[in-house]
Design an enzyme around this catalytic site. Structure first.
Site, PDB file in Angstrom:
ATOM      1  N   TRP A  17      66.416   1.173  51.864  1.00  0.00           N
ATOM      2  CA  TRP A  17      66.437   2.414  51.106  1.00  0.00           C
ATOM      3  C   TRP A  17      65.275   3.320  51.503  1.00  0.00           C
ATOM      4  CZ3 TRP A  17      70.537   3.798  48.423  1.00  0.00           C
ATOM      5  CH2 TRP A  17      71.386   2.814  47.892  1.00  0.00           C
ATOM      6  N   CYS A  34      74.387   4.437  44.291  1.00  0.00           N
ATOM      7  CA  CYS A  34      74.541   3.037  43.888  1.00  0.00           C
ATOM      8  C   CYS A  34      75.198   2.925  42.514  1.00  0.00           C
ATOM      9  CB  CYS A  34      73.163   2.376  43.872  1.00  0.00           C
ATOM     10  SG  CYS A  34      73.118   0.760  43.077  1.00  0.00           S
ATOM     11  N   THR A  76      66.239  -3.948  46.519  1.00  0.00           N
ATOM     12  CA  THR A  76      67.362  -3.310  45.850  1.00  0.00           C
ATOM     13  C   THR A  76      66.904  -2.270  44.842  1.00  0.00           C
ATOM     14  OG1 THR A  76      67.385  -5.013  44.107  1.00  0.00           O
ATOM     15  CG2 THR A  76      68.759  -5.412  46.046  1.00  0.00           C
ATOM     16  N   VAL A  77      67.821  -1.388  44.505  1.00  0.00           N
ATOM     17  CA  VAL A  77      67.691  -0.498  43.363  1.00  0.00           C
ATOM     18  C   VAL A  77      68.728  -0.947  42.336  1.00  0.00           C
ATOM     19  CG1 VAL A  77      66.728   1.545  44.476  1.00  0.00           C
ATOM     20  CG2 VAL A  77      69.185   1.139  44.628  1.00  0.00           C
ATOM     21  N   TYR A  91      82.133  -5.152  46.857  1.00  0.00           N
ATOM     22  CA  TYR A  91      81.208  -5.433  47.960  1.00  0.00           C
ATOM     23  C   TYR A  91      81.592  -6.711  48.694  1.00  0.00           C
ATOM     24  CZ  TYR A  91      78.263  -1.670  46.277  1.00  0.00           C
ATOM     25  OH  TYR A  91      77.806  -0.432  45.915  1.00  0.00           O
ATOM     26  N   GLU A 108      67.084  -6.054  37.623  1.00  0.00           N
ATOM     27  CA  GLU A 108      68.426  -6.444  37.199  1.00  0.00           C
ATOM     28  C   GLU A 108      69.038  -5.309  36.379  1.00  0.00           C
ATOM     29  OE1 GLU A 108      71.836  -7.535  36.534  1.00  0.00           O
ATOM     30  OE2 GLU A 108      70.676  -8.981  37.752  1.00  0.00           O
ATOM     31  N   SER A 109      70.056  -4.671  36.939  1.00  0.00           N
ATOM     32  CA  SER A 109      70.601  -3.456  36.318  1.00  0.00           C
ATOM     33  C   SER A 109      71.142  -3.704  34.911  1.00  0.00           C
ATOM     34  CB  SER A 109      71.695  -2.863  37.201  1.00  0.00           C
ATOM     35  OG  SER A 109      72.807  -3.743  37.318  1.00  0.00           O
TER      36      SER A 109
END
Length: 316
Positions: free
Chosen positions: A88, A55, A123-124, A184, A139-140
């Site tokens: 996942w 990811c 999500t990751v 994406y 939140e990355s």
């Protein structure tokens, strides 16, 4: 069919009716802070990450860990390269019970345990507070920024210097939707209009970045900053994956001299190259998205950036 949790139960995610892929917003937006009465204080060995090597959002977080020397302070559970119908899958071979988190098979179980009534995407990355069992953030961008500054004992460069913060934030906004989300939006589009709109914005923005990097070593100037760690994971995956898998094939990164130089220079840094696993990345995309690639065949790949980076990792 993509899965999500609805009131804590695994369900199919409703399809977009206009053919456009839209990322669901993160519900968990907590923050690790340095003051003592913070809900999530900056305590070493308190926090745990769920990450995927495939990811790009996780890759940015992993880059901060590597560059800032935080691997001994924050533990990690890694995902298997191939996703299942339930989302996942946690890599059982890499799982370390010494990290103090329960052994689960799927990532959605982590969400169910932390927030039993949760409705949203699975999500990751996931940043978990081991002390409370709750999720700090999914939140990355937030995770990258807080990890870059919360731990005063961390080594490595300042990734958000005050004199460059305005430019860093401007560039982050520039690349977020057209590039980082855009690949994406192109790859998961189910209408020609949605696909063409996404691809056009990708290449318009790549042209801007190419011009910028003719005069700058890094995006914000002569120093590596947070925004470089956001862009690099997407550029790294562009030629080996997105050109073929997501049909983003008007041009490759290898066709842009400044962008190619930029990616090659970053990929050569020891603290960055250790985070790159191209075979894992390619296996994930080509074998997980069966609605795009039903046979699961992994193409041989271009002899461009893939060939440049692969020898650094000992890939045959």
């Amino acid at each position: 069919m993509t899965k999500m949790l609805i009131n804590g139960i695994l369900r199919d995610k409703p399809a977009q009716t206009d053919g456009r892929f839209e990322r669901l917003p993160s519900r968990f937006r907590g923050w690790i802070q340095t003051h003592g009465d913070a809900e999530f204080p900056a305590e070493p060995n308190r926090y745990h990450l769920y990450l995927s090597k495939a990811c790009p959002w996780c890759h940015g977080v992993d880059l901060v860990l590597s560059i800032k020397g935080l691997r001994d302070m924050i533990s990690i559970t890694w995902m298997d390269p191939v996703m299942s119908e339930s989302g996942w899958v946690i890599d059982q071979k890499a799982f370390d019970p010494a990290h103090g988190v329960p052994r689960n098979r799927y990532l959605y179980e982590v969400y169910q345990r932390a927030a039993p009534d949760y409705t949203g995407a699975i999500t990751v990355p996931v940043l978990l507070d081991r002390k409370s069992g709750g999720i700090v953030s999914t939140e990355s961008a937030d995770i990258m920024r807080m990890l870059g500054h919360a731990f005063s004992d961390a080594a490595g460069p300042d990734l958000l210097p005050k004199d460059l913060r305005q430019e860093i934030d401007r560039l982050a906004d520039l690349i977020q939707n057209p590039i980082r989300n855009g690949v994406y939006r192109a790859g998961f589009a189910t209408s020609q209009t949605a696909y063409c709109d996404a691809v056009t914005k990708i290449y318009d923005t790549l042209d801007i970045l190419e011009d910028l990097l003719r005069d700058r070593r890094y995006l914000a100037g002569d120093r590596l900053t947070e925004v470089d760690l956001k862009l690099f994971p997407t550029l790294l995956r562009f030629d080996p994956v997105y050109v073929t898998h997501f049909k983003i094939d008007r041009a490759r990164i290898a066709d842009y001299p400044a962008l190619s130089r930029y990616v090659a220079e970053l990929a050569a840094r020891p603290e960055i190259v250790e985070t790159i696993d191209l075979p894992h990345i390619r296996e994930h995309y080509f074998r997980s998205h069966r609605h795009i690639n039903p046979t699961g065949i992994i193409p041989i790949g271009p002899m461009s950036l893939y060939a440049l980076v692969a020898p650094m990792k000992g890939v045959a």
